[in-house]
Design an enzyme around this catalytic site. Structure first.
Site, PDB file in Angstrom:
ATOM      1  CB  THR A 186       1.550   4.117 -12.718  1.00  0.00           C
ATOM      2  OG1 THR A 186       0.310   3.684 -13.275  1.00  0.00           O
ATOM      3  CG2 THR A 186       1.858   5.507 -13.222  1.00  0.00           C
ATOM      4  CD  GLU A 331       2.485   8.872 -12.240  1.00  0.00           C
ATOM      5  OE1 GLU A 331       3.463   8.482 -11.554  1.00  0.00           O
ATOM      6  OE2 GLU A 331       1.328   8.452 -12.073  1.00  0.00           O
ATOM      7  CE  LYS A 439      -8.960  11.968   4.795  1.00  0.00           C
ATOM      8  NZ  LYS A 439      -8.924  10.709   4.008  1.00  0.00           N
ATOM      9  CD1 TRP A 444      -6.839  14.209   8.228  1.00  0.00           C
ATOM     10  CD2 TRP A 444      -5.327  14.931   6.747  1.00  0.00           C
ATOM     11  NE1 TRP A 444      -7.517  14.616   7.100  1.00  0.00           N
ATOM     12  CE2 TRP A 444      -6.608  15.063   6.183  1.00  0.00           C
ATOM     13  CE3 TRP A 444      -4.221  15.307   5.994  1.00  0.00           C
ATOM     14  CZ2 TRP A 444      -6.816  15.565   4.902  1.00  0.00           C
ATOM     15  CZ3 TRP A 444      -4.414  15.807   4.721  1.00  0.00           C
ATOM     16  CH2 TRP A 444      -5.706  15.933   4.174  1.00  0.00           C
TER      17      TRP A 444
HETATM   18  P1  AMP Z   1       6.011   4.709  -8.390  1.00  0.00           P
HETATM   19  O1  AMP Z   1       5.475   5.542  -9.461  1.00  0.00           O
HETATM   20  O2  AMP Z   1       5.622   3.281  -8.472  1.00  0.00           O
HETATM   21  O3  AMP Z   1       7.503   4.873  -8.252  1.00  0.00           O
HETATM   22  O4  AMP Z   1       5.372   5.227  -7.014  1.00  0.00           O
HETATM   23  C1  AMP Z   1       5.443   6.562  -6.609  1.00  0.00           C
HETATM   24  C2  AMP Z   1       4.972   6.693  -5.186  1.00  0.00           C
HETATM   25  O5  AMP Z   1       5.851   6.018  -4.294  1.00  0.00           O
HETATM   26  C3  AMP Z   1       4.968   8.112  -4.666  1.00  0.00           C
HETATM   27  O6  AMP Z   1       3.835   8.830  -5.093  1.00  0.00           O
HETATM   28  C4  AMP Z   1       4.988   7.886  -3.160  1.00  0.00           C
HETATM   29  O7  AMP Z   1       3.721   7.594  -2.643  1.00  0.00           O
HETATM   30  C5  AMP Z   1       5.854   6.653  -3.035  1.00  0.00           C
HETATM   31  N1  AMP Z   1       7.231   7.040  -2.693  1.00  0.00           N
HETATM   32  C6  AMP Z   1       8.300   7.109  -3.497  1.00  0.00           C
HETATM   33  N2  AMP Z   1       9.401   7.467  -2.815  1.00  0.00           N
HETATM   34  C7  AMP Z   1       9.016   7.653  -1.530  1.00  0.00           C
HETATM   35  C8  AMP Z   1       9.676   8.057  -0.323  1.00  0.00           C
HETATM   36  N3  AMP Z   1      10.973   8.303  -0.283  1.00  0.00           N
HETATM   37  N4  AMP Z   1       8.925   8.167   0.784  1.00  0.00           N
HETATM   38  C9  AMP Z   1       7.607   7.904   0.787  1.00  0.00           C
HETATM   39  N5  AMP Z   1       6.932   7.512  -0.304  1.00  0.00           N
HETATM   40  C10 AMP Z   1       7.625   7.389  -1.455  1.00  0.00           C
END
Ligand code: AMP
Length: 540
Positions: A186, A331, A439, A444
Site C-alpha cells: 500500500t 488490498e 467534522k 460531516w
Molecule cells: P490504493 O490502495 O493506493 O490504490 O488506495 C486506495 C484508496 O484510494 C481508496 O481507499 C480510496 O480512498 C481511494 N480511491 C480509489 N479510487 C477512488 C475513487 N474512484 N474515488 C475516491 N477515492 C478513491
C-alpha cells in the site's frame, strides 16, 4: 458427490498460454525507456517469459521467493509479470515514486532476492542498494551496454540474464492456484506500507471479472493502453485482463505526459484506457492546446482518487469518450466498484443518466460492500446512511504480508478506511477517507465532493479541501487551490461558486492559494501535509 469436470488450476501462466495460442495476432507495442518502440506479440512474450523463468530457477530461486521490479509499462516488465509467477515465485512491483527510505523498508520487508529495473532508475537503485539486506542480483532491463557496465559494475543485463535460461523451458507443474503470485505494498500515507499478497486464483478471478461488460468491457476487438503503471496494483489487473481477452496492448513506457499519450492513443488506435485523474488532466490540457481529438478512443476507466464530475463531462462532451468511474484499493487487487448504468436507466433523460455516472459505481460479482457504524453494525443501503465502508470477496486480502498490523478483518469484512453511502442498487459514493472527513459541529462534510466541484471552476488548475481547526465548530472546510496561469480566485468568488451547489454550511470558510497540491506516490492528495501547513489558518 463431486462434479465430473477436469481438475485444472487457475494459474497466471494459463493467461499467457491462452493469448499465445489464440491471440498471437494481437500486437503488443512497447515504448522503450531509451526511445523508440518494440513491437512484439503474446507468443514472443510467453517464449521469453519461459526462458527468463528458467534463468530465475537456475539462479537458485525457490518457491515463493520474491523477485522485485522497478519499471515502466513495457514488454520486459510484461515478461517478468509471467515469468516470475509461472515459476512459482512472487513478483513484487515497486513504485519508483516512493521515498528511498520507503523503498528500502519495503524491499527488506519483502526479502526480495533479485531486483529488475529500468534504466531511468539506475540512480535510484544505486542510491538505495547499500541498505538492501536480501537482494543478491541487480538486473537492468536492457541489452548489454559497455558504457553502463563500466560505470555500474554492480548490475547485470536483462538480455544476458535471459540467455542463461533454457529455450525449451516449461512452467513449473507443482503449483496450487492458492499459491502466492504477486505482492504489492500500500502507498502508506501514514505509517509503514503493508503488503497485499495475491494468489494465482485471486488474480485469475479478478481478471475474468474485470473483462466483463459491466466492468471494463474489454475484448479481442480492443486496443488497450494502460496509463496506470504496472507498479500500481498490477496496472489495475490490465496486464492480466488484456491477454486474457486477447486485446492488442499498448505499453507507454516512461511517456506519461499529455503529448506522448495523445500521439500513442491515436497512432495505435487505442479504444480503451485506464488511469488516475491527475494524468488525464494533463491529457485534456494537451488535447485542448493542440486542438486534437481522440477519434478511436471509446472509453476509459478513471479511479484511484475521485474523478471530478467536470472531467467526466469534458471527456463525454468534447471528446466522445465514456468515463467509467471506478473505486478500488491495493488490498482489493484493486477492483471494488465500477460505474455503469443498468437497463432500467436507459429510459432516463441524458442529463439524468449523466448525473448517475458520477459516483463510484456498484460492486461486480465477487465483491460485497457494506457501510457500518462505529460499533461495526451494518447500516442500510439507502443512499443516505453514511458510514465506514467494509468489503469482502475472493480478491480481498485476509491479512497483510508477514501478518503486519495483526488481523485486519472485522467479523469477516475488510474495513477500507473510506467513508461512503450505498444506495439500494449498490451504487457507492465515496465521501472521504475516514481520517480526512471534516467534522463541523458534529456534522460531516465531504472534502471529496467539495474538491470535485472546485475542479470545474475555469480559474482552478488543482484543488484540495481539508479540515482546518476552528474555534467554534472544531473543524471547518478550507479550500486550497492552485490557480491557472494569470487567473485569480477570491473567497467571494468561492462563495458565489458553491452557492446553490452544496448546503450553505458546507461552503469552505476560506481559500488558500498554493503553488502545488502535494501528492503521494500513487497520485493521492497528501492531506496530512496540507493540514500541517494550513490546518491552523482559520484560528488566526
Ligand atoms: P490504493 O490502495 O493506493 O490504490 O488506495 C486506495 C484508496 O484510494 C481508496 O481507499 C480510496 O480512498 C481511494 N480511491 C480509489 N479510487 C477512488 C475513487 N474512484 N474515488 C475516491 N477515492 C478513491
Amino acid at each position: 458427490m463431486h462434479g465430473l469436470m477436469m481438475e485444472q488450476q487457475l494459474l497466471i501462466s494459463g493467461i499467457i498460454d491462452h493469448a499465445a495460442n489464440y491471440h498471437n495476432d494481437s500486437e503488443v507495442i512497447s515504448v522503450n525507456t531509451n526511445g523508440g518502440q518494440t513491437r512484439t506479440n503474446y507468443g514472443e512474450i510467453r517464449e521469453r517469459a519461459l526462458q527468463l523463468g528458467s534463468a530465475l530457477l537456475k539462479q537458485g530461486m525457490n518457491k515463493s521467493d520474491r523477485i522485485a521490479t522497478i519499471a515502466w509499462n513495457n514488454h520486459r516488465h510484461m515478461e517478468l509479470y509471467y515469468a516470475i509467477p509461472g515459476m512459482g515465485l512472487v513478483s513484487h512491483t515497486l513504485n519508483p515514486r516512493l521515498f528511498p527510505e520507503q523503498l528500502i523498508y519495503i524491499i527488506n520487508h519483502a526479502e526480495d532476492r533479485i531486483l529488475f529495473f529500468d534504466q531511468t532508475f539506475i540512480p535510484l537503485v544505486d542510491a538505495v542498494r547499500g541498505n538492501l539486506k536480501t537482494v543478491e542480483k541487480y538486473v537492468l532491463m536492457e541489452a548489454r551496454d559497455e558504457e553502463i557496465a563500466k560505470a555500474n559494475p554492480w548490475l547485470d543485463f536483462y538480455e544476458e540474464f535471459l540467455e542463461t535460461g533454457d529455450k525449451d523451458a516449461t512452467w513449473v507443474d507443482d503449483l496450487d492456484e492458492r499459491d502466492a503470485s504477486s505482492l504489492c505494498y500500500t502507498s502508506g500515507t501514514t505509517g509503514n506500507p503493508k503488503g497485499a499478497l495475491y494468489s494465482h486464483r485471486s488474480t485469475l478471478i479478478h481478471a475474468i471479472v474485470s473483462a466483463t461488460p459491466d466492468v471494463m468491457n474489454i475484448s479481442a476487438r480492443d486496443s488497450i493502453l494502460p496509463v496506470v503503471p504496472m507498479f500500481h496494483v498490477n496496472a489495475w489487473g490490465i496486464a492480466y485482463a488484456a491477454p486474457l481477452v486477447g486485446a492488442k496492448l499498448v505499453l507507454p513506457g516512461p511517456g506519461l505526459d499529455g503529448k506522448s499519450l495523445v500521439t500513442l492513443l491515436n497512432e495505435e488506435r487505442v479504444t480503451f484506457s485506464a488511469g488516475v485523474p491527475t494524468i488525464w488532466s494533463g491529457l485534456i490540457q494537451e488535447l485542448r492546446d493542440s486542438n486534437t481529438k481522440l477519434p478511436h478512443m471509446e472509453r476509459t476507466v478513471i479511479g484511484g482518487s475521485a474523478c471530478p464530475p467536470s472531467m467526466i463531462d469534458t471527456f463525454r462532451d468534447d471528446f466522445d469518450v465514456e468515463v467509467i468511474h471506478a473505486w478500488g484499493m491495493t488490498e482489493l487487487s484493486p477492483l471494488g466498484s465500477v460505474n455503469n448504468l443498468k437497463n432500467k436507466h436507459l429510459t432516463l433523460s441524458q442529463d439524468e443518466q449523466n448525473a448517475m455516472r458520477v459516483n463510484q459505481g456498484r460492486p461486480p460479482f465477487g465483491i460485497e460492500l457494506g457501510v457500518f457504524d462505529d460499533q461495526a453494525k451494518q447500516l442500510p443501503n439507502d443512499g443516505v446512511a453514511q458510514g465506514d465502508l467494509y468489503c469482502r470477496g475472493p480478491w480481498v486480502i485476509s491479512e497483510y504480508f508477514g501478518g503486519e498490523g495483526g488481523d485486519p478483518l472485522v467479523d469477516g469484512w475488510f474495513p477500507t478506511g473510506d467513508v461512503a453511502t450505498i444506495d439500494d442498487d449498490g451504487n457507492m459514493t465515496i465521501r472521504d477517507r475516514s481520517k480526512d472527513i471534516i467534522k463541523s459541529g458534529g456534522e460531516w462534510i465531504s472534502s471529496v465532493e467539495l474538491e470535485g466541484l472546485a475542479m470545474a471552476h475555469p480559474n482552478i488548475a488543482d484543488a484540495a479541501v481539508i479540515a482546518a481547526h476552528h474555534a467554534k465548530w472544531e473543524e471547518r472546510p478550507l479550500l486550497i487551490v492552485v490557480l491557472k496561469e494569470g487567473k485569480t480566485f477570491s473567497t467571494e468568488d468561492m462563495q458565489e461558486f458553491y452557492d446553490g451547489k452544496v448546503a450553505k454550511w458546507w461552503i469552505p470558510d476560506a481559500v488558500q492559494l498554493t503553488d502545488e497540491i502535494p501528492r503521494n506516490a500513487t497520485g493521492k492528495i497528501l492531506k496530512t501535509k496540507l493540514r500541517e501547513s494550513f490546518g491552523d489558518v482559520l484560528l488566526s
